[in-house]
Write a protein that holds these residues in place. Sequence first.
Motif, PDB file in Angstrom:
ATOM      1  N   UNK A 104       0.825  -1.210   0.000  1.00  0.00           N
ATOM      2  CA  UNK A 104       0.000   0.000   0.000  1.00  0.00           C
ATOM      3  C   UNK A 104       0.864   1.267   0.000  1.00  0.00           C
ATOM      4  N   UNK A 105       1.868   1.239  -0.856  1.00  0.00           N
ATOM      5  CA  UNK A 105       2.731   2.388  -1.128  1.00  0.00           C
ATOM      6  C   UNK A 105       2.953   2.397  -2.631  1.00  0.00           C
ATOM      7  N   UNK A 106       3.361   3.513  -3.184  1.00  0.00           N
ATOM      8  CA  UNK A 106       3.742   3.508  -4.590  1.00  0.00           C
ATOM      9  C   UNK A 106       4.966   2.610  -4.707  1.00  0.00           C
ATOM     10  N   UNK A 107       4.957   1.676  -5.648  1.00  0.00           N
ATOM     11  CA  UNK A 107       5.935   0.594  -5.633  1.00  0.00           C
ATOM     12  C   UNK A 107       6.417   0.201  -7.013  1.00  0.00           C
ATOM     13  N   UNK A 108       7.483  -0.593  -6.998  1.00  0.00           N
ATOM     14  CA  UNK A 108       7.866  -1.463  -8.105  1.00  0.00           C
ATOM     15  C   UNK A 108       7.910  -2.863  -7.503  1.00  0.00           C
ATOM     16  N   UNK A 109       7.581  -3.854  -8.296  1.00  0.00           N
ATOM     17  CA  UNK A 109       7.459  -5.215  -7.781  1.00  0.00           C
ATOM     18  C   UNK A 109       8.748  -5.709  -7.131  1.00  0.00           C
TER      19      UNK A 109
END
Length: 139
Positions: A104-109
């Motif tokens: 639940x954060x802006x992410x990359x896998x």
Amino acid sequence: MVRRQLELIGEDPDREGLLKTPSRVAKAQMWLTRGYGQTASEVIGDALFAEDHENMVMVRDIEMYSMCEHHMLPFFGKVHIAYIPNGKIVGLSKLPRVVEVFARRLQVQERLGEQIADALEEVLQPKGVGVVIEAVHLC
């Protein structure tokens, strides 16, 4: 900002179905990024238990929903976590909560998997930990 986006795609932000859209989008974004206000240690709490066995603990098919930091579009899938205890284990229901903190954060896998593994390493200090993520990206 959402109002302007609606205008840019050719919509009328004053039509009935879109009047509350900017506030709905703001609420949705707060929910989708609530992981910034959480830590793995907080969600695990006191669910750590002394255990002498060294058999691998594995939880598969943990549902995961996140947002790509490059496009702010969803990606979702399954997370599989395994670790070899080193004197303590965590309640199994806590592993999906750890996933949620970072998803639940802006992410990359790739970073998501690393953050999950690092958090479990820090809390459990296991003999080994592995995280596998299978995801579909909408960007």
